[in-house]
Design a protein around this motif. Structure first.
Motif, PDB file in Angstrom:
ATOM      1  N   ALA A  26      22.452  47.650  60.193  1.00 28.87           N
ATOM      2  CA  ALA A  26      23.014  47.728  58.836  1.00 28.87           C
ATOM      3  C   ALA A  26      24.338  48.649  58.849  1.00 28.87           C
ATOM      4  CB  ALA A  26      21.726  48.652  58.032  1.00 28.87           C
ATOM      5  N   MET A  27      24.963  48.543  57.741  1.00 24.71           N
ATOM      6  CA  MET A  27      26.397  49.329  57.788  1.00 24.71           C
ATOM      7  C   MET A  27      26.135  50.570  57.089  1.00 24.71           C
ATOM      8  SD  MET A  27      29.574  48.526  55.107  1.00 24.71           S
ATOM      9  CE  MET A  27      30.938  49.610  54.825  1.00 24.71           C
ATOM     10  N   PRO A  28      26.517  51.716  57.816  1.00 27.62           N
ATOM     11  CA  PRO A  28      26.472  53.196  57.388  1.00 27.62           C
ATOM     12  C   PRO A  28      27.047  53.458  56.012  1.00 27.62           C
ATOM     13  CG  PRO A  28      27.494  53.234  59.509  1.00 27.62           C
ATOM     14  CD  PRO A  28      27.663  51.869  59.069  1.00 27.62           C
ATOM     15  N   LEU A  29      26.166  54.082  55.014  1.00 27.70           N
ATOM     16  CA  LEU A  29      26.571  54.358  54.060  1.00 27.70           C
ATOM     17  C   LEU A  29      27.826  55.556  53.751  1.00 27.70           C
ATOM     18  CD1 LEU A  29      23.045  54.284  52.315  1.00 27.70           C
ATOM     19  CD2 LEU A  29      24.723  52.436  52.290  1.00 27.70           C
ATOM     20  N   VAL A  30      29.009  54.997  53.407  1.00 26.31           N
ATOM     21  CA  VAL A  30      29.874  56.023  53.397  1.00 26.31           C
ATOM     22  C   VAL A  30      30.891  55.713  52.329  1.00 26.31           C
ATOM     23  CG1 VAL A  30      30.021  55.975  56.068  1.00 26.31           C
ATOM     24  CG2 VAL A  30      31.406  54.563  54.774  1.00 26.31           C
ATOM     25  N   PRO A  31      31.493  56.662  51.569  1.00 27.07           N
ATOM     26  CA  PRO A  31      32.452  56.631  50.581  1.00 27.07           C
ATOM     27  C   PRO A  31      33.612  55.390  51.051  1.00 27.07           C
ATOM     28  CG  PRO A  31      32.396  58.988  51.281  1.00 27.07           C
ATOM     29  CD  PRO A  31      31.751  57.961  52.418  1.00 27.07           C
ATOM     30  N   GLY A  32      33.746  54.433  50.082  1.00 23.77           N
ATOM     31  CA  GLY A  32      34.720  53.423  50.066  1.00 23.77           C
ATOM     32  C   GLY A  32      36.174  53.926  50.329  1.00 23.77           C
ATOM     33  N   PRO A  33      36.997  52.801  50.943  1.00 23.61           N
ATOM     34  CA  PRO A  33      38.498  53.469  50.938  1.00 23.61           C
ATOM     35  C   PRO A  33      39.215  53.884  49.761  1.00 23.61           C
ATOM     36  CG  PRO A  33      38.357  50.963  51.262  1.00 23.61           C
ATOM     37  CD  PRO A  33      36.752  51.642  51.249  1.00 23.61           C
ATOM     38  N   GLU A  34      38.623  53.334  48.694  1.00 17.35           N
ATOM     39  CA  GLU A  34      39.457  53.737  47.509  1.00 17.35           C
ATOM     40  C   GLU A  34      39.127  55.101  47.059  1.00 17.35           C
ATOM     41  OE1 GLU A  34      37.542  51.390  47.703  1.00 17.35           O
ATOM     42  OE2 GLU A  34      38.662  49.226  47.733  1.00 17.35           O
ATOM     43  N   GLU A  35      38.135  55.491  47.492  1.00 17.66           N
ATOM     44  CA  GLU A  35      37.688  57.215  47.191  1.00 17.66           C
ATOM     45  C   GLU A  35      38.428  58.124  47.905  1.00 17.66           C
ATOM     46  OE1 GLU A  35      33.384  57.441  46.731  1.00 17.66           O
ATOM     47  OE2 GLU A  35      33.149  55.401  46.913  1.00 17.66           O
ATOM     48  N   LEU A  36      39.242  57.504  48.944  1.00 19.11           N
ATOM     49  CA  LEU A  36      39.589  58.719  50.060  1.00 19.11           C
ATOM     50  C   LEU A  36      41.089  58.812  49.932  1.00 19.11           C
ATOM     51  CD1 LEU A  36      37.381  57.381  52.857  1.00 19.11           C
ATOM     52  CD2 LEU A  36      37.070  59.302  51.548  1.00 19.11           C
ATOM     53  N   PRO A  37      41.577  59.850  50.761  1.00 15.09           N
ATOM     54  CA  PRO A  37      43.217  60.041  50.339  1.00 15.09           C
ATOM     55  C   PRO A  37      43.746  59.281  51.437  1.00 15.09           C
ATOM     56  CG  PRO A  37      41.975  62.003  51.293  1.00 15.09           C
ATOM     57  CD  PRO A  37      40.983  61.164  51.026  1.00 15.09           C
TER      58      PRO A  37
END
Length: 298
Positions: free
Chosen positions: A129-140
């Motif tokens: 399963a893919m880790p649950l991380v913030p999406g790229p659109e949320e990151l600087p």
């Protein structure tokens, strides 16, 4: 830039595809030019990607890359071209194998073995399963702060070869970090669209991208030594070998999560594992790299 020629050494490229472009000199001989990844050292990910491109040029279009194994033997010189000699080791019913030797100044700097196969269905296909991380659109965008201090010719250029977004280590939902096994999560993609739907172009682009952060994962906070990520000047890093497995179709010009961890660092070497997931949660590729990790001496 003329799409029919290889960029000259040191020439500014206009798209990510230019980084992979090689010239065919003979049936099994190709030539390319690589930019620097460190002062006076060709970027290893580009050398590996161009070697894989050369191998793929000698294989039937229906066969797709499923694995590669490479060894970095000497640092390449970004001021001079690199020749890629392809050995057509095997063409079987389903699988084909190629060996590539990268030569510069009459010395071998890199070797690659790559395996290709025809696609086939797999009963009971599965994946982690893919880790649950913030999406790229949320990151600087880490390049923005750097670009403010960059030379004027960079700021005025519309081209950037890649996009990166680093997931903060304290982001909610990250898998727990095991003692002695530091981890980092990075979203990445090419900085310009890749033309068409050629699977070889996609895997060669991802091969380039895969060498950007794996080695640095081995020098993150490592128990009990606690090598801090804020002291890169004290650490010498260099790729020793690199392996990849490609599991499912993907596009390298769309965001991919690179989930990385380093289970061991000893004897001047560090080992890092990584998995690539697309935004739909599909595990598309895996990578393993061993890197030289040394403390710089005065």
């Amino acid at each position: 830039m003329d799409a029919s020629r290889v960029p000259e050494t040191g020439e500014t490229v206009s798209s990510f595809v230019d980084l992979l472009r090689i010239e065919q000199l003979d049936e099994n001989l190709f030539r390319g030019s690589c930019h620097a990844g460190a002062p006076m050292r060709a970027f290893g990910g580009q050398v590996a990607a161009q070697a894989l491109t050369a191998a793929g040029r000698t294989v039937d279009a229906g066969r797709q890359v499923h694995s590669l194994h490479g060894y970095f033997l000497r640092p390449g010189d970004p001021r001079h071209p690199i020749d890629y000699q392809v050995d057509r080791a095997r063409d079987g019913f389903s699988y084909a194998t190629r060996r590539v030797t990268a030569v510069q100044h009459d010395e071998v700097i890199f070797t690659l073995s790559a395996s290709f196969k025809y696609p086939e269905p797999t009963p009971g296909a599965r994946q982690s399963a893919m880790p649950l991380v913030p999406g790229p659109e949320e990151l600087p965008d880490p390049f923005l702060a750097w670009a403010e201090a960059a030379p004027r010719d960079y700021r005025e250029s519309a081209f950037r070869t890649l996009d990166l977004r680093f997931v903060p280590a304290d982001s909610p939902g990250l898998p727990p970090e095991l003692p002695g096994s530091p981890q980092q999560f990075v979203w990445l993609r090419t900085g310009s669209p890749l033309p068409g739907d050629d699977p070889l172009l996609q895997v060669c682009a991802l091969t380039y991208l895969s060498d950007l952060t794996l080695a640095s994962t081995t020098a993150l906070t490592v128990q009990p030594h606690r090598i801090q990520r804020t002291t890169p000047a004290r650490i010498m890093l260099a790729s020793l070998d690199h392996a990849m497995w490609f599991h499912r179709p993907f596009r390298a010009d769309e965001w991919l999560l690179f989930a990385q961890r380093s289970p061991s660092a000893s004897d001047g070497r560090g080992l890092a594992h990584g998995e690539f997931y697309d935004q739909q949660g599909n595990l598309v590729a895996s990578a393993v790299q061993e890197a030289l990790v040394r403390e710089r001496r005065p």
